[in-house]
Motif scaffolding. Structure first.
Motif, PDB file in Angstrom:
ATOM      1  N   SER A 174       0.856  -1.196   0.000  1.00 48.79           N
ATOM      2  CA  SER A 174       0.000   0.000   0.000  1.00 48.79           C
ATOM      3  C   SER A 174       0.885   1.238   0.000  1.00 48.79           C
ATOM      4  CB  SER A 174      -0.923   0.022   1.230  1.00 48.79           C
ATOM      5  OG  SER A 174      -0.150   0.105   2.430  1.00 48.79           O
ATOM      6  N   GLY A 175       0.265   2.385  -0.343  1.00 51.35           N
ATOM      7  CA  GLY A 175       1.027   3.625  -0.374  1.00 51.35           C
ATOM      8  C   GLY A 175       0.137   4.824  -0.140  1.00 51.35           C
ATOM      9  N   ARG A 176       0.754   5.923   0.226  1.00 50.46           N
ATOM     10  CA  ARG A 176       0.025   7.176   0.467  1.00 50.46           C
ATOM     11  C   ARG A 176       0.995   8.348   0.313  1.00 50.46           C
ATOM     12  NH1 ARG A 176       1.606   8.809   5.555  1.00 50.46           N
ATOM     13  NH2 ARG A 176       2.328   7.155   6.978  1.00 50.46           N
ATOM     14  N   ILE A 177       0.467   9.556   0.284  1.00 48.87           N
ATOM     15  CA  ILE A 177       1.293  10.755   0.227  1.00 48.87           C
ATOM     16  C   ILE A 177       1.492  11.271   1.650  1.00 48.87           C
ATOM     17  CG2 ILE A 177       1.554  13.092  -0.676  1.00 48.87           C
ATOM     18  CD1 ILE A 177       1.645  10.928  -2.786  1.00 48.87           C
ATOM     19  N   GLY A 178       2.742  11.488   2.015  1.00 45.05           N
ATOM     20  CA  GLY A 178       3.074  12.028   3.333  1.00 45.05           C
ATOM     21  C   GLY A 178       4.178  13.058   3.198  1.00 45.05           C
ATOM     22  N   THR A 179       5.068  13.108   4.174  1.00 42.91           N
ATOM     23  CA  THR A 179       6.195  14.044   4.126  1.00 42.91           C
ATOM     24  C   THR A 179       7.489  13.301   4.454  1.00 42.91           C
ATOM     25  OG1 THR A 179       5.837  14.672   6.437  1.00 42.91           O
ATOM     26  CG2 THR A 179       4.823  16.059   4.752  1.00 42.91           C
ATOM     27  N   ASP A 180       8.593  13.818   3.900  1.00 39.53           N
ATOM     28  CA  ASP A 180       9.903  13.237   4.203  1.00 39.53           C
ATOM     29  C   ASP A 180      10.468  13.886   5.470  1.00 39.53           C
ATOM     30  OD1 ASP A 180      10.889  15.743   3.532  1.00 39.53           O
ATOM     31  OD2 ASP A 180      11.665  15.136   1.584  1.00 39.53           O
ATOM     32  N   ASP A 194       9.887 -11.281   6.396  1.00 42.44           N
ATOM     33  CA  ASP A 194      10.122 -12.413   5.498  1.00 42.44           C
ATOM     34  C   ASP A 194       9.465 -12.202   4.139  1.00 42.44           C
ATOM     35  OD1 ASP A 194      11.636 -13.689   7.395  1.00 42.44           O
ATOM     36  OD2 ASP A 194       9.990 -14.927   8.155  1.00 42.44           O
ATOM     37  N   ALA A 195       8.264 -11.647   4.138  1.00 41.91           N
ATOM     38  CA  ALA A 195       7.565 -11.385   2.876  1.00 41.91           C
ATOM     39  C   ALA A 195       8.275 -10.291   2.079  1.00 41.91           C
ATOM     40  CB  ALA A 195       6.116 -10.989   3.146  1.00 41.91           C
ATOM     41  N   ILE A 196       8.779  -9.276   2.780  1.00 41.89           N
ATOM     42  CA  ILE A 196       9.545  -8.218   2.115  1.00 41.89           C
ATOM     43  C   ILE A 196      10.793  -8.809   1.467  1.00 41.89           C
ATOM     44  CG2 ILE A 196      10.908  -6.118   2.498  1.00 41.89           C
ATOM     45  CD1 ILE A 196       8.944  -5.409   4.764  1.00 41.89           C
ATOM     46  N   ALA A 197      11.481  -9.707   2.199  1.00 37.29           N
ATOM     47  CA  ALA A 197      12.696 -10.335   1.681  1.00 37.29           C
ATOM     48  C   ALA A 197      12.401 -11.141   0.422  1.00 37.29           C
ATOM     49  CB  ALA A 197      13.326 -11.223   2.755  1.00 37.29           C
ATOM     50  N   GLU A 198      11.272 -11.851   0.391  1.00 34.36           N
ATOM     51  CA  GLU A 198      10.915 -12.643  -0.786  1.00 34.36           C
ATOM     52  C   GLU A 198      10.628 -11.758  -1.988  1.00 34.36           C
ATOM     53  OE1 GLU A 198      10.982 -15.939  -1.546  1.00 34.36           O
ATOM     54  OE2 GLU A 198      12.128 -15.924   0.319  1.00 34.36           O
ATOM     55  N   ASP A 199       9.958 -10.628  -1.751  1.00 37.20           N
ATOM     56  CA  ASP A 199       9.679  -9.700  -2.855  1.00 37.20           C
ATOM     57  C   ASP A 199      10.984  -9.134  -3.421  1.00 37.20           C
ATOM     58  OD1 ASP A 199       7.041 -10.193  -2.492  1.00 37.20           O
ATOM     59  OD2 ASP A 199       6.521  -8.232  -1.650  1.00 37.20           O
ATOM     60  N   ALA A 254       6.166  13.526   0.079  1.00 37.19           N
ATOM     61  CA  ALA A 254       6.867  12.282  -0.248  1.00 37.19           C
ATOM     62  C   ALA A 254       5.875  11.141  -0.303  1.00 37.19           C
ATOM     63  CB  ALA A 254       7.948  11.990   0.790  1.00 37.19           C
ATOM     64  N   ARG A 255       6.180  10.155  -1.115  1.00 35.05           N
ATOM     65  CA  ARG A 255       5.345   8.955  -1.183  1.00 35.05           C
ATOM     66  C   ARG A 255       5.793   7.981  -0.095  1.00 35.05           C
ATOM     67  NH1 ARG A 255       5.112   7.800  -7.733  1.00 35.05           N
ATOM     68  NH2 ARG A 255       4.189   9.812  -8.313  1.00 35.05           N
ATOM     69  N   ILE A 256       4.846   7.535   0.692  1.00 31.00           N
ATOM     70  CA  ILE A 256       5.121   6.592   1.767  1.00 31.00           C
ATOM     71  C   ILE A 256       4.621   5.215   1.336  1.00 31.00           C
ATOM     72  CG2 ILE A 256       4.802   6.076   4.209  1.00 31.00           C
ATOM     73  CD1 ILE A 256       6.209   8.751   3.651  1.00 31.00           C
ATOM     74  N   TYR A 257       5.524   4.256   1.261  1.00 38.74           N
ATOM     75  CA  TYR A 257       5.162   2.888   0.872  1.00 38.74           C
ATOM     76  C   TYR A 257       5.230   1.974   2.093  1.00 38.74           C
ATOM     77  CZ  TYR A 257       5.796   4.569  -3.899  1.00 38.74           C
ATOM     78  OH  TYR A 257       5.684   5.274  -5.081  1.00 38.74           O
ATOM     79  N   LEU A 258       4.218   1.140   2.263  1.00 43.40           N
ATOM     80  CA  LEU A 258       4.143   0.225   3.396  1.00 43.40           C
ATOM     81  C   LEU A 258       3.967  -1.209   2.901  1.00 43.40           C
ATOM     82  CD1 LEU A 258       1.726   2.306   5.673  1.00 43.40           C
ATOM     83  CD2 LEU A 258       4.233   2.276   5.749  1.00 43.40           C
ATOM     84  N   HIS A 259       4.420  -2.159   3.703  1.00 39.68           N
ATOM     85  CA  HIS A 259       4.272  -3.581   3.378  1.00 39.68           C
ATOM     86  C   HIS A 259       3.713  -4.273   4.606  1.00 39.68           C
ATOM     87  CE1 HIS A 259       5.016  -7.587   1.880  1.00 39.68           C
ATOM     88  NE2 HIS A 259       5.562  -7.110   0.757  1.00 39.68           N
ATOM     89  N   ASP A 260       2.552  -4.934   4.449  1.00 39.19           N
ATOM     90  CA  ASP A 260       1.902  -5.541   5.609  1.00 39.19           C
ATOM     91  C   ASP A 260       2.220  -7.026   5.773  1.00 39.19           C
ATOM     92  OD1 ASP A 260       0.454  -6.740   3.596  1.00 39.19           O
ATOM     93  OD2 ASP A 260      -1.415  -5.651   3.992  1.00 39.19           O
ATOM     94  N   GLY A 261       3.195  -7.528   5.014  1.00 38.86           N
ATOM     95  CA  GLY A 261       3.507  -8.957   5.072  1.00 38.86           C
ATOM     96  C   GLY A 261       4.608  -9.345   6.027  1.00 38.86           C
TER      97      GLY A 261
END
Length: 527
Positions: A341-347, A363-368, A353-360
């Motif tokens: 998922s992603g949204r607009i936030g601030t750096d 381990d799931a991030i590592a596989e991606d 800035a675009r904020i990207y999140l991973h809910d897995g």
């Protein structure tokens, strides 16, 4: 599991206390103690260590949220005082801890393992490895099982860690590694172009670096203004031709319009293998921060006169998007963003800035990450270039063989190394198992494996320029009267050569010479 400052402080205190004890007792850690040391995670984001400290009333000047950490910070200071020799050393360690709160954000080991394993599966098995911002050595631990050992070549691992406490803990965790408790800027110039792989989670921030060797070129001078830009150019200098640079860094390297000369320099000196935008919550549980970061992998290539590929052209450019954010063109086009998922936030500077999140989870991030790297390395890694300039002659000779044979050979050697470690024997002494080798190549490959891999020039880290200077000195001396020179007039390498090749006088000539000298002494005495 959410980031817990109390738990991290407790782990850090116990690791520091143990480190002092091991140094005092002059011994290595037991397996159980290794676990305590490995739990150390630095002080990134624990700003309570910056709060005034010295007397009980200082707690009144602390923020309300940090006051619950006051007892642990008190214990930390007590451990530092007890472990140091004097007030000066104590103050140095305290200042080092404070400085690390802005830069020490460790990467989860699963992510590092995904990077190391991906490179290894595509034939990148380094013999010389450098981590210039090592922390407690997670990158060393990930790459170590994948290092290449030939019969006459033992892998070489070097680390740099500027934080005084972290560097000492690193030395206890990896006693087999060359640990330099100093900044990367102190890497000796003779080690430029030396390493097969340089890999790390590098420092970031607009902190100016002093490095006199960076006075040449616009890009290098510009890079001195920011840690992350400096590490990339310095790291690429340290990699040998065909070698690999892989850094996890802040988004400032790819997204900043001001960093254009740095990106252009990198593309002029190397091939872009991959660039991956990592989720902002990558380090939330492990280091308590949501700062955006990128994984960038380059292959050094200064020899070929090449035009930028489409990917490399995009990597150099940044554009302002309709949502007001500035994005690197490569990330926009390739879409190599690990997220759910992603949204607009601030750096950190308050800009959109675009904020990207991973809910897995990790381990799931590592596989991606592993999936993206597999595609990119298959398409862009020049294994021939990597092997052709390897310091290991056995690997250089594999260049002409099919890629399948090369990968199989590397895999077999790794397996032997791991078996040697399990059985308690060093890997170089083990005999690699048989693998299918084309008949015409078998005898040549066997002969190559028996040859010494390194010369004395390699052993002492001589650069090509230094080697050529030695050869020039040899040529000049041949023209001079050899009677004017002794072994002590020669450089060390020439002394060795002379001692190995100097002719030995026959016994009869030696007797005649001694008789002449005796008669000469008698005549002088008579006069």
């Amino acid at each position: 599991m959410a980031y817990n400052k109390k738990a991290h402080l407790r782990n850090n205190i116990e690791a520091i206390r143990l480190m002092f004890r091991l140094e005092k007792e002059r011994r290595t850690a037991t397996p159980e103690e290794m676990g305590i040391l490995a739990a150390y995670s630095g002080f990134g984001g624990i700003k309570a260590v910056l709060s005034p400290f010295g007397k009980l009333t200082d707690i009144l000047r602390w923020t309300q949220s940090d006051r619950e950490l006051f007892p642990l910070i008190t214990e930390l200071h007590n451990v530092l005082r007890e472990g140091t020799a004097d007030e000066r050393e104590y103050r140095l360690l305290v200042e080092s801890v404070k400085a690390s709160t802005f830069t020490a954000f460790y990467t989860p080991p699963a992510i590092i393992n995904a990077i190391a394993s991906s490179l290894g599966e595509h034939g990148v098995s380094p013999s010389r490895f450098l981590d210039p911002s090592s922390g407690t050595g997670n990158f060393v631990s990930a790459f170590q099982p994948r290092l290449y050992s030939a019969t006459s070549n033992v892998p070489e691992i070097a680390t740099y860690e500027k934080d005084l406490l972290t560097g000492r803990i690193l030395a206890q965790l990896h006693p087999e590694v060359q640990v330099n408790i100093k900044g990367f800027e102190e890497l000796p110039p003779r080690q430029n172009g030396y390493y097969d792989v340089v890999s790390s989670n590098i420092l970031f921030g607009d902190i100016r670096i002093f490095d006199p060797s960076f006075n040449n070129g616009t890009a290098k001078r510009f890079a001195l203004n920011a840690l992350h830009n400096y590490f990339f150019i310095k790291g690429l200098d340290a990699v040998r031709e065909g070698g690999i640079l892989t850094f996890i860094t802040s988004q400032g390297v790819m997204n900043s319009a001001m960093a254009y000369p740095v990106r252009q320099y990198l593309m002029n000196q190397s091939r872009l293998l991959s660039a991956v935008r990592l989720p902002n919550n990558l380090r939330t549980d492990y280091a308590g921060t949501e700062v955006g970061s990128d994984l960038i992998i380059l292959q050094k290539d200064t020899a070929s006169q090449k035009e930028y590929t489409a990917a490399e052209k995009a990597f150099v450019e940044v554009s302002t998007q309709s949502d007001g954010t500035t994005q690197n063109d490569y990330i926009e086009r390739a879409g190599t963003i690990v997220h759910t998922s992603g949204r607009i936030g601030t750096d950190p500077y308050g800009k959109p800035a675009r904020i990207y999140l991973h809910d897995g989870g990790t381990d799931a991030i590592a596989e991606d990450i592993r999936g993206i790297l597999h595609v990119d390395l298959m398409e862009r890694l020049d294994l021939d270039l990597y092997l052709r300039h390897s310091p290991v002659r056995e690997l250089r000779e594999l260049v002409s063989q099919p890629t399948e044979t090369i990968l199989q050979r590397i895999a077999q050697v790794k397996k032997v190394n791991q078996l040697g470690k399990v059985s308690g024997h060093s890997s170089p002494a083990a005999s690699p198992p048989e693998i299918p080798v084309p008949a015409p190549e078998a005898s040549r490959l066997t002969a190559v494996m028996q040859e010494p891999v390194m010369s004395l020039y390699d052993l002492f880290g001589f650069t090509q320029e230094e080697r050529s200077q030695v050869k020039k000195r040899k040529t000049r001396r041949k023209k001079e009267d050899s009677a004017q020179l002794s072994l002590f007039d020669m450089p060390p390498l020439e002394q060795h050569s002379a001692m190995q090749t100097a002719p030995v006088e026959p016994a009869s000539q030696e007797k005649e010479r001694q008789e002449r000298e005796r008669r000469q002494r008698e005549e002088e005495a008579a006069r």
